[in-house]
Motif scaffolding. Structure first.
Motif, PDB file in Angstrom:
ATOM      1  N   GLU A   2     -41.687  22.549  12.357  1.00 53.02           N
ATOM      2  CA  GLU A   2     -42.839  23.772  12.429  1.00 53.02           C
ATOM      3  C   GLU A   2     -42.985  24.040  11.013  1.00 53.02           C
ATOM      4  O   GLU A   2     -41.987  23.767  10.132  1.00 53.02           O
ATOM      5  CB  GLU A   2     -42.413  24.760  13.273  1.00 53.02           C
ATOM      6  CG  GLU A   2     -42.688  24.453  14.815  1.00 53.02           C
ATOM      7  CD  GLU A   2     -41.776  25.421  15.661  1.00 53.02           C
ATOM      8  OE1 GLU A   2     -41.607  26.579  15.021  1.00 53.02           O
ATOM      9  OE2 GLU A   2     -41.174  25.282  16.601  1.00 53.02           O
ATOM     10  N   ARG A   4     -41.921  26.625   9.268  1.00 52.09           N
ATOM     11  CA  ARG A   4     -40.650  27.745   8.999  1.00 52.09           C
ATOM     12  C   ARG A   4     -39.972  27.506   7.923  1.00 52.09           C
ATOM     13  O   ARG A   4     -39.757  26.274   7.404  1.00 52.09           O
ATOM     14  CB  ARG A   4     -40.020  27.819  10.196  1.00 52.09           C
ATOM     15  CG  ARG A   4     -39.309  26.631  10.633  1.00 52.09           C
ATOM     16  CD  ARG A   4     -38.366  26.786  11.607  1.00 52.09           C
ATOM     17  NE  ARG A   4     -37.225  25.814  11.912  1.00 52.09           N
ATOM     18  CZ  ARG A   4     -35.953  25.532  11.396  1.00 52.09           C
ATOM     19  NH1 ARG A   4     -35.668  26.577  10.817  1.00 52.09           N
ATOM     20  NH2 ARG A   4     -35.376  24.337  11.922  1.00 52.09           N
TER      21      ARG A   4
ATOM     22  N   SER B  11     -40.306  24.521   2.904  1.00 53.97           N
ATOM     23  CA  SER B  11     -40.701  24.787   4.750  1.00 53.97           C
ATOM     24  C   SER B  11     -40.424  23.404   5.304  1.00 53.97           C
ATOM     25  O   SER B  11     -40.549  22.428   4.746  1.00 53.97           O
ATOM     26  CB  SER B  11     -42.290  25.293   4.635  1.00 53.97           C
ATOM     27  OG  SER B  11     -42.873  24.420   5.510  1.00 53.97           O
ATOM     28  N   GLU B  12     -39.852  23.711   6.700  1.00 49.85           N
ATOM     29  CA  GLU B  12     -39.562  22.639   7.156  1.00 49.85           C
ATOM     30  C   GLU B  12     -40.390  21.363   7.301  1.00 49.85           C
ATOM     31  O   GLU B  12     -40.018  20.448   6.949  1.00 49.85           O
ATOM     32  CB  GLU B  12     -39.113  22.749   8.594  1.00 49.85           C
ATOM     33  CG  GLU B  12     -38.423  21.878   9.403  1.00 49.85           C
ATOM     34  CD  GLU B  12     -38.185  22.183  10.944  1.00 49.85           C
ATOM     35  OE1 GLU B  12     -38.996  22.964  11.597  1.00 49.85           O
ATOM     36  OE2 GLU B  12     -37.143  21.784  11.681  1.00 49.85           O
ATOM     37  N   LEU B  13     -41.527  21.769   7.821  1.00 47.75           N
ATOM     38  CA  LEU B  13     -42.714  20.669   7.971  1.00 47.75           C
ATOM     39  C   LEU B  13     -43.135  20.112   6.740  1.00 47.75           C
ATOM     40  O   LEU B  13     -43.259  18.701   6.553  1.00 47.75           O
ATOM     41  CB  LEU B  13     -43.862  21.175   8.722  1.00 47.75           C
ATOM     42  CG  LEU B  13     -44.974  20.257   9.210  1.00 47.75           C
ATOM     43  CD1 LEU B  13     -44.431  18.820   9.844  1.00 47.75           C
ATOM     44  CD2 LEU B  13     -45.844  20.883  10.002  1.00 47.75           C
ATOM     45  N   ARG B  14     -43.431  20.838   5.747  1.00 48.47           N
ATOM     46  CA  ARG B  14     -43.741  20.418   4.364  1.00 48.47           C
ATOM     47  C   ARG B  14     -42.685  19.448   3.702  1.00 48.47           C
ATOM     48  O   ARG B  14     -43.096  18.518   3.222  1.00 48.47           O
ATOM     49  CB  ARG B  14     -44.207  21.522   3.475  1.00 48.47           C
ATOM     50  CG  ARG B  14     -45.801  22.148   4.016  1.00 48.47           C
ATOM     51  CD  ARG B  14     -46.195  23.036   2.852  1.00 48.47           C
ATOM     52  NE  ARG B  14     -45.460  24.165   2.618  1.00 48.47           N
ATOM     53  CZ  ARG B  14     -45.690  25.129   3.340  1.00 48.47           C
ATOM     54  NH1 ARG B  14     -46.580  25.407   4.236  1.00 48.47           N
ATOM     55  NH2 ARG B  14     -44.725  26.358   2.899  1.00 48.47           N
ATOM     56  N   LEU B  15     -41.660  19.882   3.815  1.00 53.47           N
ATOM     57  CA  LEU B  15     -40.512  19.235   3.469  1.00 53.47           C
ATOM     58  C   LEU B  15     -40.367  17.949   4.173  1.00 53.47           C
ATOM     59  O   LEU B  15     -40.150  16.744   3.439  1.00 53.47           O
ATOM     60  CB  LEU B  15     -39.340  19.927   3.151  1.00 53.47           C
ATOM     61  CG  LEU B  15     -38.126  19.214   2.363  1.00 53.47           C
ATOM     62  CD1 LEU B  15     -38.279  19.117   1.038  1.00 53.47           C
ATOM     63  CD2 LEU B  15     -36.754  20.176   2.747  1.00 53.47           C
ATOM     64  N   GLY B  16     -40.362  17.917   5.362  1.00 48.52           N
ATOM     65  CA  GLY B  16     -40.406  16.522   6.058  1.00 48.52           C
ATOM     66  C   GLY B  16     -41.486  15.625   5.706  1.00 48.52           C
ATOM     67  O   GLY B  16     -41.210  14.538   5.315  1.00 48.52           O
ATOM     68  N   SER B  19     -40.645  14.279   2.067  1.00 47.88           N
ATOM     69  CA  SER B  19     -39.513  13.245   2.222  1.00 47.88           C
ATOM     70  C   SER B  19     -39.914  12.091   2.707  1.00 47.88           C
ATOM     71  O   SER B  19     -39.605  10.875   2.389  1.00 47.88           O
ATOM     72  CB  SER B  19     -38.365  14.079   3.135  1.00 47.88           C
ATOM     73  OG  SER B  19     -37.947  15.180   2.621  1.00 47.88           O
ATOM     74  N   LEU B  20     -40.831  12.050   3.593  1.00 48.64           N
ATOM     75  CA  LEU B  20     -41.295  11.072   4.292  1.00 48.64           C
ATOM     76  C   LEU B  20     -42.135  10.091   3.669  1.00 48.64           C
ATOM     77  O   LEU B  20     -41.888   8.763   3.427  1.00 48.64           O
ATOM     78  CB  LEU B  20     -42.248  11.067   5.452  1.00 48.64           C
ATOM     79  CG  LEU B  20     -42.492  10.238   6.507  1.00 48.64           C
ATOM     80  CD1 LEU B  20     -41.188  10.028   7.524  1.00 48.64           C
ATOM     81  CD2 LEU B  20     -43.670  10.628   7.571  1.00 48.64           C
ATOM     82  N   GLN B  35     -43.358  10.780  13.297  1.00 48.14           N
ATOM     83  CA  GLN B  35     -41.955  11.330  12.465  1.00 48.14           C
ATOM     84  C   GLN B  35     -41.660  12.639  12.446  1.00 48.14           C
ATOM     85  O   GLN B  35     -40.456  12.816  12.622  1.00 48.14           O
ATOM     86  CB  GLN B  35     -42.166  10.436  11.241  1.00 48.14           C
ATOM     87  CG  GLN B  35     -42.161   9.055  11.343  1.00 48.14           C
ATOM     88  CD  GLN B  35     -40.910   8.288  11.860  1.00 48.14           C
ATOM     89  OE1 GLN B  35     -39.702   8.695  11.636  1.00 48.14           O
ATOM     90  NE2 GLN B  35     -41.226   7.397  12.692  1.00 48.14           N
ATOM     91  N   THR B  36     -42.601  13.432  12.460  1.00 44.92           N
ATOM     92  CA  THR B  36     -42.252  15.022  12.251  1.00 44.92           C
ATOM     93  C   THR B  36     -42.173  15.809  13.432  1.00 44.92           C
ATOM     94  O   THR B  36     -41.803  16.662  13.666  1.00 44.92           O
ATOM     95  CB  THR B  36     -43.343  15.623  11.262  1.00 44.92           C
ATOM     96  OG1 THR B  36     -44.552  15.299  11.986  1.00 44.92           O
ATOM     97  CG2 THR B  36     -43.005  14.914   9.975  1.00 44.92           C
TER      98      THR B  36
END
Lengths: 192, 97
Positions: A2, A4, B11-16, B19-20, B35-36
């Motif tokens: 999300e 967050r 932010s969790e999603l943007r960093l994910g 990274s991907l 993947q996310t």
């Protein structure tokens, strides 16, 4: 995931996890281009062998030039539809096969127009090499071994002189295309 | 001394997503979503934010007859990611320090 905020430890874990997820994962159906090339090439070899036996006209060998023209657009379409991501390994494999294809066309073209060369030997040697490099790049030893086996057997084409050398070609196509194609399909399916 | 963390990447999603994309040449929207595990709407918003910041490039194309959105990290995105990881290191106590 999300939108967050996360703490520093979670950030590092997330980066490591995402990189792990993408690393060395084959796309499902990675062997399809190999199988297509393999089975169609085997069919071409058998048809040309039959035509040469029936008519004794060497011109039937020119049919080989139709093979890349027919298959390249189909392979490009399969490749585009199959890939949901492109890795650096995918790019390297793509260029290995493009260069191999062009080199084979140049060798065969030269044989036809200028200098007599053992184009069959060179072609199979190059195809075996490309398969071996693909196997090494995706880290599947059995694919690399099939390619190397094709390279080792390819000099046999130098001793066979009549149209029966096409039967050797059939065996080599099975070794460097069909077998690796099935292995890649199996590995890509089980790796998911 | 703690370095400031880039709020766009923290932010969790943007960093994910970043990274991907760092570990591939390009990836399509469906693959990133798988993947996310993010929803399509949320992912679309975050991809748009990263694109507006110049961190990723978006290419609208087709897979057969289906529309396909390809995402690719930019050199600016790689630089921002490296700076983010560098800043992150200042928060992590290493054993040999």
């Amino acid at each position: 995931m999300e939108d967050r905020k996360i703490n520093e430890k979670e950030s590092l874990e997330l980066i490591a996890q995402m990189i792990r997820n993408t690393r060395n994962k084959l796309a499902v159906g990675s062997g399809r281009p190999f199988l297509l090339f393999g089975y169609v090439s085997v069919a071409f070899a058998l048809v040309i062998w039959l035509l040469l036996r029936a008519t004794d006209a060497w011109q039937w060998n020119l049919l080989w030039f139709a093979l890349p023209l027919i298959l390249w657009p189909v392979v490009i379409r399969i490749y585009k539809n199959m890939m949901d991501k492109t890795t650096y390994v995918d790019r390297i494999i793509k260029y290995i096969w493009i260069l191999t294809g062009f080199t084979i066309i140049i060798v065969c073209g030269f044989t036809l127009l200028f200098v007599q060369m053992e184009s069959l030997f060179f072609s199979v040697l190059l195809l075996g090499m490309a398969t071996a490099l693909t196997g090494l790049a995706v880290r599947i030893p059995s694919v690399a071994i099939a390619g190397i086996a094709g390279m080792v057997i390819s000099p046999a084409a130098l001793w066979l002189q009549d149209e029966n050398r096409l039967l050797l070609l059939v065996a080599l196509f099975v070794l460097v295309f069909v077998v690796p194609g099935h292995i890649l399909n199996y590995k890509s399916k089980t790796a998911q | 001394m703690f370095k400031e963390l880039n709020p766009l990447l923290h932010s969790e999603l943007r960093l994910g997503i970043m990274s991907l994309l760092l570990s591939v040449e390009d990836a399509d929207f469906v693959y990133i979503r798988e993947q996310t595990g993010a929803t399509a709407g949320n992912l679309s918003v975050q991809i748009d934010k990263l694109s507006k910041a110049g961190y990723i490039e978006i290419e609208k194309t087709y897979k057969g007859k289906m529309p396909c959105t390809l995402c690719k990290i930019t050199p600016e995105g790689v630089k921002a990611f490296e700076q983010y990881v560098d800043a992150l290191k200042s928060y992590i106590p290493f054993k040999d320090e």
